[in-house]
Motif scaffolding. Sequence first.
Motif, PDB file in Angstrom:
ATOM      1  N   SER A 147       0.859  -1.177   0.000  1.00  0.00           N
ATOM      2  CA  SER A 147       0.000   0.000   0.000  1.00  0.00           C
ATOM      3  C   SER A 147       0.902   1.235   0.000  1.00  0.00           C
ATOM      4  CB  SER A 147      -0.919  -0.018   1.223  1.00  0.00           C
ATOM      5  OG  SER A 147      -1.837   1.060   1.169  1.00  0.00           O
ATOM      6  N   THR A 148       0.359   2.395   0.297  1.00  0.00           N
ATOM      7  CA  THR A 148       1.169   3.606   0.326  1.00  0.00           C
ATOM      8  C   THR A 148       0.671   4.558   1.397  1.00  0.00           C
ATOM      9  OG1 THR A 148       2.092   5.391  -1.038  1.00  0.00           O
ATOM     10  CG2 THR A 148      -0.229   4.887  -1.344  1.00  0.00           C
ATOM     11  N   ASP A 149       1.531   5.456   1.763  1.00  0.00           N
ATOM     12  CA  ASP A 149       1.135   6.530   2.650  1.00  0.00           C
ATOM     13  C   ASP A 149       1.757   7.816   2.131  1.00  0.00           C
ATOM     14  OD1 ASP A 149       3.794   6.168   3.243  1.00  0.00           O
ATOM     15  OD2 ASP A 149       3.539   6.238   5.406  1.00  0.00           O
ATOM     16  N   VAL A 150       1.286   8.932   2.626  1.00  0.00           N
ATOM     17  CA  VAL A 150       1.836  10.220   2.248  1.00  0.00           C
ATOM     18  C   VAL A 150       2.218  10.977   3.508  1.00  0.00           C
ATOM     19  CG1 VAL A 150       0.569  10.408   0.081  1.00  0.00           C
ATOM     20  CG2 VAL A 150      -0.484  11.248   2.179  1.00  0.00           C
ATOM     21  N   LEU A 151       3.208  11.848   3.372  1.00  0.00           N
ATOM     22  CA  LEU A 151       3.571  12.773   4.439  1.00  0.00           C
ATOM     23  C   LEU A 151       2.998  14.143   4.088  1.00  0.00           C
ATOM     24  CD1 LEU A 151       7.315  11.938   5.243  1.00  0.00           C
ATOM     25  CD2 LEU A 151       5.248  11.119   6.394  1.00  0.00           C
ATOM     26  N   ALA A 152       2.427  14.795   5.071  1.00  0.00           N
ATOM     27  CA  ALA A 152       1.826  16.109   4.853  1.00  0.00           C
ATOM     28  C   ALA A 152       2.226  17.045   5.975  1.00  0.00           C
ATOM     29  CB  ALA A 152       0.301  16.001   4.778  1.00  0.00           C
ATOM     30  N   LEU A 153       2.327  18.332   5.646  1.00  0.00           N
ATOM     31  CA  LEU A 153       2.650  19.356   6.639  1.00  0.00           C
ATOM     32  C   LEU A 153       1.362  20.031   7.088  1.00  0.00           C
ATOM     33  CD1 LEU A 153       4.614  21.129   8.228  1.00  0.00           C
ATOM     34  CD2 LEU A 153       4.878  22.554   6.185  1.00  0.00           C
ATOM     35  N   VAL A 154       1.079  19.910   8.389  1.00  0.00           N
ATOM     36  CA  VAL A 154      -0.123  20.510   8.964  1.00  0.00           C
ATOM     37  C   VAL A 154       0.305  21.693   9.829  1.00  0.00           C
ATOM     38  CG1 VAL A 154      -2.130  20.145  10.436  1.00  0.00           C
ATOM     39  CG2 VAL A 154      -1.282  18.276   8.985  1.00  0.00           C
ATOM     40  N   PRO A 155      -0.005  22.922   9.420  1.00  0.00           N
ATOM     41  CA  PRO A 155       0.398  24.100  10.199  1.00  0.00           C
ATOM     42  C   PRO A 155      -0.252  24.097  11.577  1.00  0.00           C
ATOM     43  CG  PRO A 155      -0.306  24.716   7.976  1.00  0.00           C
ATOM     44  CD  PRO A 155      -0.715  23.297   8.182  1.00  0.00           C
ATOM     45  N   GLY A 156       0.508  24.528  12.560  1.00  0.00           N
ATOM     46  CA  GLY A 156      -0.026  24.631  13.908  1.00  0.00           C
ATOM     47  C   GLY A 156      -0.955  25.827  14.040  1.00  0.00           C
ATOM     48  N   ALA A 157      -2.004  25.685  14.838  1.00  0.00           N
ATOM     49  CA  ALA A 157      -2.971  26.764  15.058  1.00  0.00           C
ATOM     50  C   ALA A 157      -2.795  27.346  16.449  1.00  0.00           C
ATOM     51  CB  ALA A 157      -4.397  26.226  14.881  1.00  0.00           C
ATOM     52  N   ASP A 158      -2.970  28.670  16.551  1.00  0.00           N
ATOM     53  CA  ASP A 158      -2.934  29.361  17.851  1.00  0.00           C
ATOM     54  C   ASP A 158      -1.639  29.093  18.610  1.00  0.00           C
ATOM     55  OD1 ASP A 158      -5.543  30.291  17.345  1.00  0.00           O
ATOM     56  OD2 ASP A 158      -6.404  28.461  18.184  1.00  0.00           O
ATOM     57  N   GLY A 159      -0.527  29.197  17.916  1.00  0.00           N
ATOM     58  CA  GLY A 159       0.773  29.060  18.568  1.00  0.00           C
ATOM     59  C   GLY A 159       1.270  27.636  18.726  1.00  0.00           C
ATOM     60  N   ALA A 160       0.491  26.645  18.308  1.00  0.00           N
ATOM     61  CA  ALA A 160       0.932  25.254  18.405  1.00  0.00           C
ATOM     62  C   ALA A 160       2.007  24.970  17.354  1.00  0.00           C
ATOM     63  CB  ALA A 160      -0.254  24.316  18.208  1.00  0.00           C
ATOM     64  N   LYS A 161       2.782  23.918  17.581  1.00  0.00           N
ATOM     65  CA  LYS A 161       3.840  23.557  16.649  1.00  0.00           C
ATOM     66  C   LYS A 161       3.244  23.005  15.349  1.00  0.00           C
ATOM     67  CE  LYS A 161       7.438  22.471  20.045  1.00  0.00           C
ATOM     68  NZ  LYS A 161       8.342  21.400  20.563  1.00  0.00           N
ATOM     69  N   ARG A 163       3.131  20.284  12.369  1.00  0.00           N
ATOM     70  CA  ARG A 163       3.299  18.830  12.421  1.00  0.00           C
ATOM     71  C   ARG A 163       3.480  18.256  11.023  1.00  0.00           C
ATOM     72  NH1 ARG A 163      -1.088  15.755  14.156  1.00  0.00           N
ATOM     73  NH2 ARG A 163      -2.490  17.370  13.354  1.00  0.00           N
ATOM     74  N   ILE A 164       4.413  17.338  10.895  1.00  0.00           N
ATOM     75  CA  ILE A 164       4.516  16.511   9.696  1.00  0.00           C
ATOM     76  C   ILE A 164       3.854  15.190  10.044  1.00  0.00           C
ATOM     77  CG2 ILE A 164       6.059  15.357   8.079  1.00  0.00           C
ATOM     78  CD1 ILE A 164       8.115  17.557   8.682  1.00  0.00           C
ATOM     79  N   VAL A 165       2.795  14.859   9.313  1.00  0.00           N
ATOM     80  CA  VAL A 165       2.002  13.674   9.640  1.00  0.00           C
ATOM     81  C   VAL A 165       2.060  12.665   8.505  1.00  0.00           C
ATOM     82  CG1 VAL A 165       0.447  15.032  11.090  1.00  0.00           C
ATOM     83  CG2 VAL A 165      -0.162  14.597   8.696  1.00  0.00           C
ATOM     84  N   SER A 166       1.855  11.410   8.853  1.00  0.00           N
ATOM     85  CA  SER A 166       1.785  10.325   7.884  1.00  0.00           C
ATOM     86  C   SER A 166       0.338   9.869   7.788  1.00  0.00           C
ATOM     87  CB  SER A 166       2.667   9.155   8.320  1.00  0.00           C
ATOM     88  OG  SER A 166       2.507   8.052   7.462  1.00  0.00           O
ATOM     89  N   ARG A 167      -0.149   9.768   6.555  1.00  0.00           N
ATOM     90  CA  ARG A 167      -1.540   9.369   6.324  1.00  0.00           C
ATOM     91  C   ARG A 167      -1.544   8.190   5.366  1.00  0.00           C
ATOM     92  NH1 ARG A 167      -6.414   8.103   5.101  1.00  0.00           N
ATOM     93  NH2 ARG A 167      -8.134   9.603   5.149  1.00  0.00           N
TER      94      ARG A 167
END
Length: 480
Positions: A147-161, A163-167
């Motif tokens: 199968s496969t997965d992707v890495l995505a960059l999720v910007p932090g909201a309200d000062g949070a860090k 995140r690079i996530v795997s989906r």
Amino acid sequence: MSTETGTSTETGTSTQRTDRRPVTRRFHRRYLAVVLVLAVVAALAAVVGSQQGPRLRDVSYDATGLVSRPAQRVILTANQALQQVSADDVRVTPAAAHTVTSSGNTIAVEFAGPLAYDRDYTVTVANVRAPGQRATADLTAAIRTGSTDVLALVPGADGAKDRIVSRSLDAGGATTVYQGADISEYARLGRSLVVVSGSDASSSVDVVALSGGVQDPDAPVEHLTLPSSQGRVTALHVADDAASFGFEYADTSTGQSRNTGLYVVDMTGTHLPTAIAEDGKPQTGAVPMTVGQWAYVPRTESALVRTGSDDLVLVDMSGRADPVRLGSATYLHGFVGSGTTAVVETGTGIERLDLTDGAKTALRVPAASTDAAVLGRIAPLTDDTYLRVLGDVRSDGTVSARIVRVDGGRASRLPVTVPDDASVTAVCPSPNGQFVAVATKSATDELVSIVDATSGALEASIDAGSVDWCGALPSGDEVG
């Protein structure tokens, strides 16, 4: 006169003599019986083998490699040596282009391109036989691709860090791989992750070790030393073999951008960024080659660079081979999956550029693929198939975007819904061309939709700006 049998008077010792001949004969009879049994078994096995033909003993393959790289092989091993096997003897179901080689008791089926994700394939070799035998047999191997997965960059909201996530595309939810402040770019590097962070004026580059697909908490993060005390890093790309990665760097230590150009980091050497000089060679302390767009050629350590003056140069980032001049281009659209062909735009049109010999052929562009005021980047899927974003300008000045799929001389709309208030920022094919990531951005939201590249059916969606598939596309000052 005493006559005791078995007494030796010469040595003064008494030894019991036993006649061993019956025992020896019994041993010989048993030995011969065993040999005869083994000979009979071997003869029977040979007879059975000659009547049944060869049998499949083992199958080996890389399930992940089959869906992400061309020239991957499935190895079938028989229980005995085989006569030569040709490509006509091998059938793959579902059909997939392949070549065949055989030697001894092994058959290697090599696929021309990546296979489909998460799919069952059957490889059948018909009428194989051992040398000197009449009986034939069919060898059938069942394989299942990864199968496969992707890495995505999720910007932090309200000062949070950030995140690079795997989906994963075959399961819901996302796993946080790494988190940090002000992440601007990232890329997989084998079992590590390269992360660019910071502001427009000052960037940092870190190499993060991964364990089990996420940041290894026990491994220190490697902070790279950049060419100057302050600088901006953009256009990050990684070689498929993870031997090196590169980026564009602008020295901002004086408050102005200078010495802007291409740098490479050799992960087999010092890990220090080295300028790719104007002559196309890595050189410490040199003025770097100016870049309009660039990217690694898939599955190589070479990079295709469109310089600031629109020259096309194939650069060996390791420095072992001389650069190759390939004429000029006004835009780099991307690479066909095999990696030996690039799609480039020149003053005379859009062409396929063969990177092995520099030959160019015109890309077929049906009228329906150019019937719009705004023409976006081409995303190649195969030699004759690609996607392209078209846009019509609305009365309020916004652009209504759609995606067109071109198959040879036919163009049709890919049924992907783009919100009215959003623009398409990227269309990025998966490594095997089966799926495509469509990145959209509105005033309040960013979304990546993973869709089937043929039907447009939605496979997954991520609240992010892009995925790592986009890292295979040439990037630079004019992208985005």
